[in-house]
Design a protein around this motif. Sequence first.
Motif, PDB file in Angstrom:
ATOM      1  N   TRP A 201       0.842  -1.192   0.000  1.00 10.49           N
ATOM      2  CA  TRP A 201       0.000   0.000   0.000  1.00 10.49           C
ATOM      3  C   TRP A 201       0.885   1.252   0.000  1.00 10.49           C
ATOM      4  O   TRP A 201       1.933   1.282   0.644  1.00 10.49           O
ATOM      5  CB  TRP A 201      -0.889   0.058   1.239  1.00 10.49           C
ATOM      6  N   LYS A 202       0.453   2.271  -0.719  1.00 14.17           N
ATOM      7  CA  LYS A 202       1.162   3.546  -0.643  1.00 14.17           C
ATOM      8  C   LYS A 202       1.076   4.080   0.776  1.00 14.17           C
ATOM      9  O   LYS A 202       2.035   4.639   1.316  1.00 14.17           O
ATOM     10  CB  LYS A 202       0.549   4.549  -1.620  1.00 14.17           C
ATOM     11  N   ASN A 203      -0.092   3.898   1.400  1.00 11.01           N
ATOM     12  CA  ASN A 203      -0.294   4.259   2.804  1.00 11.01           C
ATOM     13  C   ASN A 203      -0.691   2.976   3.544  1.00 11.01           C
ATOM     14  O   ASN A 203      -1.839   2.540   3.454  1.00 11.01           O
ATOM     15  CB  ASN A 203      -1.390   5.315   2.944  1.00 11.01           C
ATOM     16  N   GLU A 204       0.269   2.375   4.223  1.00 12.97           N
ATOM     17  CA  GLU A 204       0.009   1.094   4.871  1.00 12.97           C
ATOM     18  C   GLU A 204      -0.916   1.245   6.079  1.00 12.97           C
ATOM     19  O   GLU A 204      -0.972   2.308   6.712  1.00 12.97           O
ATOM     20  CB  GLU A 204       1.325   0.443   5.306  1.00 12.97           C
ATOM     21  N   PHE A 205      -1.639   0.171   6.368  1.00 11.34           N
ATOM     22  CA  PHE A 205      -2.492   0.124   7.546  1.00 11.34           C
ATOM     23  C   PHE A 205      -1.629  -0.202   8.769  1.00 11.34           C
ATOM     24  O   PHE A 205      -0.718  -1.028   8.688  1.00 11.34           O
ATOM     25  CB  PHE A 205      -3.569  -0.951   7.394  1.00 11.34           C
ATOM     26  N   ASP A 206      -1.927   0.431   9.893  1.00  5.94           N
ATOM     27  CA  ASP A 206      -1.204   0.161  11.129  1.00  5.94           C
ATOM     28  C   ASP A 206      -1.781  -1.105  11.768  1.00  5.94           C
ATOM     29  O   ASP A 206      -2.959  -1.124  12.151  1.00  5.94           O
ATOM     30  CB  ASP A 206      -1.353   1.344  12.087  1.00  5.94           C
ATOM     31  N   LEU A 227     -10.775  -6.255  10.974  1.00  9.72           N
ATOM     32  CA  LEU A 227     -10.855  -5.154  10.024  1.00  9.72           C
ATOM     33  C   LEU A 227      -9.697  -4.195  10.252  1.00  9.72           C
ATOM     34  O   LEU A 227      -9.405  -3.809  11.403  1.00  9.72           O
ATOM     35  CB  LEU A 227     -12.181  -4.402  10.157  1.00  9.72           C
ATOM     36  N   MET A 228      -9.030  -3.816   9.173  1.00 12.13           N
ATOM     37  CA  MET A 228      -7.942  -2.839   9.221  1.00 12.13           C
ATOM     38  C   MET A 228      -8.552  -1.454   9.027  1.00 12.13           C
ATOM     39  O   MET A 228      -9.582  -1.306   8.374  1.00 12.13           O
ATOM     40  CB  MET A 228      -6.934  -3.116   8.112  1.00 12.13           C
ATOM     41  N   THR A 229      -7.904  -0.437   9.569  1.00 11.99           N
ATOM     42  CA  THR A 229      -8.434   0.913   9.418  1.00 11.99           C
ATOM     43  C   THR A 229      -7.331   1.912   9.090  1.00 11.99           C
ATOM     44  O   THR A 229      -6.163   1.717   9.466  1.00 11.99           O
ATOM     45  CB  THR A 229      -9.186   1.374  10.678  1.00 11.99           C
ATOM     46  N   ILE A 230      -7.710   2.953   8.365  1.00 12.70           N
ATOM     47  CA  ILE A 230      -6.784   4.029   8.027  1.00 12.70           C
ATOM     48  C   ILE A 230      -7.594   5.293   7.806  1.00 12.70           C
ATOM     49  O   ILE A 230      -8.726   5.250   7.305  1.00 12.70           O
ATOM     50  CB  ILE A 230      -5.937   3.689   6.784  1.00 12.70           C
ATOM     51  N   SER A 231      -7.035   6.427   8.204  1.00 13.52           N
ATOM     52  CA  SER A 231      -7.637   7.741   7.957  1.00 13.52           C
ATOM     53  C   SER A 231      -6.644   8.535   7.116  1.00 13.52           C
ATOM     54  O   SER A 231      -5.515   8.794   7.558  1.00 13.52           O
ATOM     55  CB  SER A 231      -7.921   8.470   9.275  1.00 13.52           C
ATOM     56  N   ILE A 293     -11.537   4.520   6.503  1.00 10.66           N
ATOM     57  CA  ILE A 293     -12.140   3.273   6.038  1.00 10.66           C
ATOM     58  C   ILE A 293     -11.757   2.133   6.974  1.00 10.66           C
ATOM     59  O   ILE A 293     -10.740   2.189   7.673  1.00 10.66           O
ATOM     60  CB  ILE A 293     -11.710   2.915   4.593  1.00 10.66           C
ATOM     61  N   TRP A 294     -12.594   1.118   6.989  1.00  9.33           N
ATOM     62  CA  TRP A 294     -12.314  -0.159   7.655  1.00  9.33           C
ATOM     63  C   TRP A 294     -12.372  -1.231   6.570  1.00  9.33           C
ATOM     64  O   TRP A 294     -13.369  -1.352   5.866  1.00  9.33           O
ATOM     65  CB  TRP A 294     -13.339  -0.451   8.743  1.00  9.33           C
ATOM     66  N   LEU A 295     -11.298  -1.964   6.427  1.00 11.81           N
ATOM     67  CA  LEU A 295     -11.199  -2.964   5.357  1.00 11.81           C
ATOM     68  C   LEU A 295     -10.881  -4.335   5.943  1.00 11.81           C
ATOM     69  O   LEU A 295      -9.898  -4.475   6.681  1.00 11.81           O
ATOM     70  CB  LEU A 295     -10.105  -2.570   4.356  1.00 11.81           C
TER      71      LEU A 295
END
Length: 407
Positions: A201-206, A227-231, A293-295
Amino acid sequence: MVKKMVLGFIFIFMIVAAGCSSKNQVVFSKDDYKKIAPANNQLGFTLLSEIEKDEAGNTFISPTSLFMALSMIYNGTNGETREELAKLLQAEGISDDELNQANASLMSILQKDSKSMEVNIANSIWLNERFHFQEDFSNATFDYYHAATEAMDLTDSRSADKINKWVKEKTKGTIEKMVQKPLKSDLVAILINAIYFKGNWKNEFDPKLTEERPFYLEDGTVKDWPLMTISENMAYTENDSFQAVSLPYGEGEMSMKIFLPKAGSSLAEFESMLSSANWGKWNQEFHHQEGTIWLPKFQLEYEVSLNESLKTLGMTTAFDKGANFTKMIQEDNPVWISQVKQKTFIDVNEEGTEASAATSVEMKTTSAPADGPFYMEINRPFFFVITDDSNTILFMGAMKNPQMESK
């Protein structure tokens, strides 16, 4: 003998004639892929509503793997079989060279190799050493699809292992077995088309933010799932039917687009809207916007037979004994497709995505007796004849109960 055998092809991205290579220098524009991109996408959209789901109701296919495999086969078709395949590929208005150039262009832009992104397309043909491809077919698949061919002895138990090893290597271990051991004696060739993708990912999930959250199934049940999340500031669009987000890989040259049907709608309703026209329209509507998002994390292995789906889409004669593949092999054999199968794999996690696909097309002709030793135990009633050199029958009989008569 050679004129009666089963031609088994497995497409993963490859083709070439046994023992020969073309020296033709092919020329194509980097933008030639635009001639087939809409058709490639539409093939995927249309198939999605036709194919079988797995036990959990999931599907995962590679339109590109299938499109390239069928494009290579197209070089060997003639007559009505050719017309049907041209319609399926939306290649009715372009020449063979233009279709091949477009695929070569697509392969060139897809191939990537960097720290954050890898896309590999590999092609191979494993040809029964008793068969030979037509020269034009060999040259086209070699020149445009970078295919390589190896002749093989079907009686060698190591042949299947060698093919599966190639598939495993080209898909980085994600697809381990494409052919069963031992190979059938009536096999003519296996054409393999393989795609491998891995992108961070260009912006990885923590990973620390990943948590168990409810996931609601279509039957009304609920399951807890990570679920992974990122803002982030992300490419996003929304309408009355769905929300959609685009998550880039690497430097943004590739991405995963996720479409979530609105509450009160369904995935089936969304799939019914899938078309090349809508796809183009939706992609123009993405705009950058801050959001969260939550993925779900997920991993999926999928396998599907495409025979009935392709027949439904109009590719019918290719599966019949009357199929016209006269531009494919030199031998005077009737050849038709017995099975089209695709295997896929995907793993989505906090770091990125790994995915692969292999499309197999098994082609056959009338079967032939095997060359190896046979076993015949005459332990039941039988019929027999005695003939001369001209095969004129001198005697014939049916033995139901052998006896030993004394003189």
